[in-house]
Motif scaffolding. Structure first.
Motif, PDB file in Angstrom:
ATOM      1  N   MET A   1      -9.216   9.857  -6.321  1.00  0.00           N
ATOM      2  CA  MET A   1      -8.796  10.073  -7.696  1.00  0.00           C
ATOM      3  C   MET A   1      -7.669  11.095  -7.791  1.00  0.00           C
ATOM      4  O   MET A   1      -6.771  10.983  -8.627  1.00  0.00           O
ATOM      5  CB  MET A   1      -9.983  10.500  -8.559  1.00  0.00           C
ATOM      6  N   ALA A   2      -7.694  12.094  -6.929  1.00  0.00           N
ATOM      7  CA  ALA A   2      -6.584  13.048  -6.899  1.00  0.00           C
ATOM      8  C   ALA A   2      -5.288  12.335  -6.510  1.00  0.00           C
ATOM      9  O   ALA A   2      -4.221  12.587  -7.083  1.00  0.00           O
ATOM     10  CB  ALA A   2      -6.888  14.178  -5.929  1.00  0.00           C
ATOM     11  N   ALA A   3      -5.400  11.430  -5.533  1.00  0.00           N
ATOM     12  CA  ALA A   3      -4.226  10.680  -5.095  1.00  0.00           C
ATOM     13  C   ALA A   3      -3.718   9.764  -6.207  1.00  0.00           C
ATOM     14  O   ALA A   3      -2.508   9.673  -6.443  1.00  0.00           O
ATOM     15  CB  ALA A   3      -4.568   9.869  -3.851  1.00  0.00           C
ATOM     16  N   VAL A   4      -4.626   9.088  -6.903  1.00  0.00           N
ATOM     17  CA  VAL A   4      -4.222   8.165  -7.962  1.00  0.00           C
ATOM     18  C   VAL A   4      -3.544   8.915  -9.103  1.00  0.00           C
ATOM     19  O   VAL A   4      -2.489   8.501  -9.607  1.00  0.00           O
ATOM     20  CB  VAL A   4      -5.436   7.368  -8.474  1.00  0.00           C
ATOM     21  N   ARG A   5      -4.132  10.034  -9.515  1.00  0.00           N
ATOM     22  CA  ARG A   5      -3.534  10.790 -10.615  1.00  0.00           C
ATOM     23  C   ARG A   5      -2.110  11.224 -10.271  1.00  0.00           C
ATOM     24  O   ARG A   5      -1.175  11.030 -11.067  1.00  0.00           O
ATOM     25  CB  ARG A   5      -4.388  12.015 -10.934  1.00  0.00           C
TER      26      ARG A   5
ATOM     27  N   GLU B   1      -2.759  -7.737 -10.552  1.00  0.00           N
ATOM     28  CA  GLU B   1      -1.423  -7.137 -10.472  1.00  0.00           C
ATOM     29  C   GLU B   1      -1.235  -6.318  -9.191  1.00  0.00           C
ATOM     30  O   GLU B   1      -0.303  -5.514  -9.113  1.00  0.00           O
ATOM     31  CB  GLU B   1      -1.192  -6.222 -11.685  1.00  0.00           C
ATOM     32  N   THR B   2      -2.078  -6.541  -8.200  1.00  0.00           N
ATOM     33  CA  THR B   2      -2.001  -5.735  -6.983  1.00  0.00           C
ATOM     34  C   THR B   2      -0.608  -5.759  -6.379  1.00  0.00           C
ATOM     35  O   THR B   2      -0.073  -4.724  -5.976  1.00  0.00           O
ATOM     36  CB  THR B   2      -3.036  -6.227  -5.966  1.00  0.00           C
ATOM     37  N   HIS B   3       0.007  -6.933  -6.305  1.00  0.00           N
ATOM     38  CA  HIS B   3       1.363  -7.032  -5.778  1.00  0.00           C
ATOM     39  C   HIS B   3       2.411  -7.107  -6.874  1.00  0.00           C
ATOM     40  O   HIS B   3       3.535  -6.636  -6.700  1.00  0.00           O
ATOM     41  CB  HIS B   3       1.485  -8.268  -4.874  1.00  0.00           C
ATOM     42  N   THR B   4       2.045  -7.699  -8.015  1.00  0.00           N
ATOM     43  CA  THR B   4       3.053  -7.866  -9.068  1.00  0.00           C
ATOM     44  C   THR B   4       3.298  -6.592  -9.867  1.00  0.00           C
ATOM     45  O   THR B   4       4.112  -6.602 -10.802  1.00  0.00           O
ATOM     46  CB  THR B   4       2.655  -9.013 -10.012  1.00  0.00           C
TER      47      THR B   4
ATOM     48  N   VAL C   1      -7.517  -6.675 -15.941  1.00  0.00           N
ATOM     49  CA  VAL C   1      -6.415  -6.511 -14.989  1.00  0.00           C
ATOM     50  C   VAL C   1      -6.935  -5.789 -13.755  1.00  0.00           C
ATOM     51  O   VAL C   1      -7.746  -4.862 -13.861  1.00  0.00           O
ATOM     52  CB  VAL C   1      -5.255  -5.701 -15.617  1.00  0.00           C
ATOM     53  N   VAL C   2      -6.453  -6.210 -12.600  1.00  0.00           N
ATOM     54  CA  VAL C   2      -6.751  -5.541 -11.336  1.00  0.00           C
ATOM     55  C   VAL C   2      -5.461  -4.951 -10.787  1.00  0.00           C
ATOM     56  O   VAL C   2      -4.410  -5.603 -10.815  1.00  0.00           O
ATOM     57  CB  VAL C   2      -7.352  -6.524 -10.311  1.00  0.00           C
ATOM     58  N   VAL C   3      -5.533  -3.738 -10.308  1.00  0.00           N
ATOM     59  CA  VAL C   3      -4.403  -3.120  -9.622  1.00  0.00           C
ATOM     60  C   VAL C   3      -4.941  -2.360  -8.426  1.00  0.00           C
ATOM     61  O   VAL C   3      -6.006  -1.744  -8.493  1.00  0.00           O
ATOM     62  CB  VAL C   3      -3.601  -2.208 -10.583  1.00  0.00           C
ATOM     63  N   GLY C   4      -4.239  -2.446  -7.307  1.00  0.00           N
ATOM     64  CA  GLY C   4      -4.761  -1.808  -6.099  1.00  0.00           C
ATOM     65  C   GLY C   4      -3.658  -1.289  -5.207  1.00  0.00           C
ATOM     66  O   GLY C   4      -2.477  -1.296  -5.564  1.00  0.00           O
ATOM     67  N   LYS C   5      -4.046  -0.819  -4.025  1.00  0.00           N
ATOM     68  CA  LYS C   5      -3.134  -0.374  -2.968  1.00  0.00           C
ATOM     69  C   LYS C   5      -2.195   0.731  -3.409  1.00  0.00           C
ATOM     70  O   LYS C   5      -2.370   1.888  -3.080  1.00  0.00           O
ATOM     71  CB  LYS C   5      -2.316  -1.554  -2.428  1.00  0.00           C
ATOM     72  N   THR C   6      -1.193   0.363  -4.191  1.00  0.00           N
ATOM     73  CA  THR C   6      -0.100   1.278  -4.499  1.00  0.00           C
ATOM     74  C   THR C   6      -0.535   2.510  -5.275  1.00  0.00           C
ATOM     75  O   THR C   6       0.045   3.589  -5.103  1.00  0.00           O
ATOM     76  CB  THR C   6       0.971   0.528  -5.318  1.00  0.00           C
ATOM     77  N   ILE C   7      -1.536   2.390  -6.127  1.00  0.00           N
ATOM     78  CA  ILE C   7      -1.817   3.478  -7.073  1.00  0.00           C
ATOM     79  C   ILE C   7      -2.324   4.739  -6.389  1.00  0.00           C
ATOM     80  O   ILE C   7      -2.298   5.812  -6.997  1.00  0.00           O
ATOM     81  CB  ILE C   7      -2.797   3.038  -8.167  1.00  0.00           C
ATOM     82  N   GLY C   8      -2.771   4.655  -5.145  1.00  0.00           N
ATOM     83  CA  GLY C   8      -3.204   5.846  -4.425  1.00  0.00           C
ATOM     84  C   GLY C   8      -2.164   6.389  -3.465  1.00  0.00           C
ATOM     85  O   GLY C   8      -2.456   7.310  -2.696  1.00  0.00           O
TER      86      GLY C   8
ATOM     87  N   GLY D   1       0.802  -1.216   0.000  1.00  0.00           N
ATOM     88  CA  GLY D   1       0.000   0.000   0.000  1.00  0.00           C
ATOM     89  C   GLY D   1       0.834   1.265   0.000  1.00  0.00           C
ATOM     90  O   GLY D   1       0.387   2.309  -0.487  1.00  0.00           O
ATOM     91  N   ALA D   2       2.042   1.200   0.542  1.00  0.00           N
ATOM     92  CA  ALA D   2       2.946   2.353   0.572  1.00  0.00           C
ATOM     93  C   ALA D   2       4.222   2.053  -0.202  1.00  0.00           C
ATOM     94  O   ALA D   2       5.304   2.517   0.169  1.00  0.00           O
ATOM     95  CB  ALA D   2       3.270   2.743   2.014  1.00  0.00           C
ATOM     96  N   MET D   3       4.104   1.303  -1.291  1.00  0.00           N
ATOM     97  CA  MET D   3       5.277   1.013  -2.123  1.00  0.00           C
ATOM     98  C   MET D   3       5.891   2.295  -2.668  1.00  0.00           C
ATOM     99  O   MET D   3       7.062   2.328  -3.051  1.00  0.00           O
ATOM    100  CB  MET D   3       4.891   0.089  -3.274  1.00  0.00           C
TER     101      MET D   3
END
Length: 463
Positions: free
Chosen positions: A341-345, A269-272, A291-298, A95-97
């Protein structure tokens, strides 16, 4: 929680004397207790209002007689309430990669806080974020959620909906968040059963799920050949049971079998994402339907996303009536909120850049080399595997070929000792397995601190 050595199969998988593990654990507990009196006070207070004294039940599994309470986190470090600086190689389990509180994300979130947190309406940030993800992963259409669990769950529903098939296929010993259908494994007779620890499964897992050993093309072909499977949900490399890499040609075989049987291929791809800016999908030229991606993108703000091909998107849109689009079990009131969304961008466009991944991967290489040196010097029957900026060691001499091999190599008492000693030395590893993750601001000095700690422990284990 207890200050005694944890029960388990100590020494059976790790090639270490169980008595030595117990003695080293007792010594580490005494040091931990002396170091962290303020954490103990807060834990005792918290037990009156939270089960186990923690805000989420799995936090009681951290090593030691009580959890370490955090005061502040910045970059690749955090400081606990007892004033101890820690190198953070856990990074919120991905989550904080990005590192804790990256400047670009903090700036974007701070500005958005004053402009509105959630509105149930789109803004420009969402469009920019979706365009960035499309460029990274090669899938043109994206939707946003708060967690990867939500994203995985939504895609499983869509897959069953558009194919009309009742089951999903997952990999034995996989982890895709708290998705009911994914908490399944194979018993000794090859039957699909609920995974150990599965709390209150709503239906027998054999009714919803086919379970496939990783890297087993024959099992894949047999499951998909039944015509019952709507989609295969898998990580391109397993990560939550130790890193298990795919055999050459395995993922291509998954794609081919899905094509021949009309089954959807969903890559988590949440971890990969650690493999590079577009995860394994881009690095290995995969062709998933979703594809799924999570945690890191925000950057640590709750956010996740799922992408779909144009064909799958069209199938979904044709099959869902506008009148019913808000009650189909897909979505959530806070999904795609303005703050997330601001965090992800900001995180995608300014933090998780190609240059950042080069830096992160270089430190992971250094970490892997340091761990291997410690294993070799001690003559332990362990091995270490790296995937991009993530690396992990297991208590077996060869890299595991599937999830069952990785699970069999675990040694809970030894794992608890490894984590507790690292914590005593001011280093945080990812909980519940022996994984380290590098952020864009992790330094060589941070990595070398772990190498020294790990080397001292491995020598103590055999000395």
């Amino acid at each position: 929680m207890t200050a005694t050595a944890p029960a388990g199969t100590a020494g059976l998988a790790g090639g270490v004397d169980p008595a030595r593990i117990a003695a080293l654990h007792e010594a580490a507990v005494r040091t931990f207790e002396a170091q962290r009196p303020r954490s103990r006070e807060l834990h005792e207070r918290a037990r009156a209002s939270m089960p186990g004294g923690v805000p989420m039940s799995w936090m009681v599994k951290w090593p030691g007689p009580w959890p370490t309470f955090v005061d502040r986190a910045q970059g690749a470090h955090f400081t606990c309430v007892d004033g101890i600086d820690h190198v953070d190689l856990c990074l919120g389990d991905t989550g904080a990669m990005t590192g804790h509180s990256p400047a670009a994300t903090v700036r974007a979130v701070t500005e958005q806080l004053g402009r509105g947190i959630t509105t149930m309406l789109p803004g420009e940030d969402a469009a920019v974020a979706a365009e960035d993800l499309a460029s990274r992963f090669g899938l043109p259409q994206w939707q946003f959620t708060l967690t990867a669990t939500d994203a995985n769950r939504h895609l499983l529903r869509y897959a069953r909906h558009v194919t009309g098939r009742p089951k999903v296929a997952v990999v034995d010993w996989c982890y895709h968040g708290s998705v009911d259908e994914s908490f399944a494994t194979l018993d000794a007779d090859g039957r699909v059963v609920a995974r150990r620890g599965n709390i209150g499964p709503p239906v027998p897992l054999a009714e919803t799920t086919a379970v496939l050993p990783f890297n087993d093309v024959e099992a894949l072909e047999a499951a998909l050949g039944t015509g019952e499977v709507a989609c295969v949900l898998l990580e391109p490399a397993m990560t939550n049971i130790g890193i298990v890499l795919p055999d050459d040609g395995y993922l291509a075989a998954v794609r081919d079998a899905c094509d021949r049987t009309g089954t959807l291929m969903v890559v988590d791809e949440t971890h990969t994402l650690c493999a590079g800016p577009g995860g394994c999908t881009r690095a290995w030229d995969l062709r998933p339907d979703a594809v799924v991606v999570g945690k890191t993108i925000g950057g640590g703000v709750p956010a996740a996303a799922f992408g779909m091909t144009a064909d799958l998107t069209a199938r979904v849109q044709r099959s869902v009536e506008l009148e019913d689009i808000d009650v189909g079990g897909v979505g959530g009131t806070l999904a795609g909120n303005a703050l997330s969304m601001a965090a992800v961008r900001a995180t995608l466009t300014e933090v998780l850049t190609p240059a950042a991944f080069e830096t992160m991967t270089a430190q992971a290489v250094r970490w892997t080399e340091g761990v291997q040196a410690g294993i070799d010097a001690a003559g332990l029957p362990w091995q270490v595997t790296r995937l991009g900026c993530r690396a992990e060691y297991t208590f077996r001499p060869e890299a595991p070929h599937d999830g069952a091999q990785a699970a069999a190599a675990d040694d809970f008492a030894l794992q608890q000792l490894v984590h507790l000693q690292a914590l005593v030395d001011g280093i945080l590893l990812t909980p519940f397995h022996n994984m380290a993750l590098m952020s864009p601001v992790t330094t060589a000095e941070d990595v070398d601190r772990h190498t020294a700690s790990f080397g001292a422990l491995t020598q103590a284990l055999v000395g």
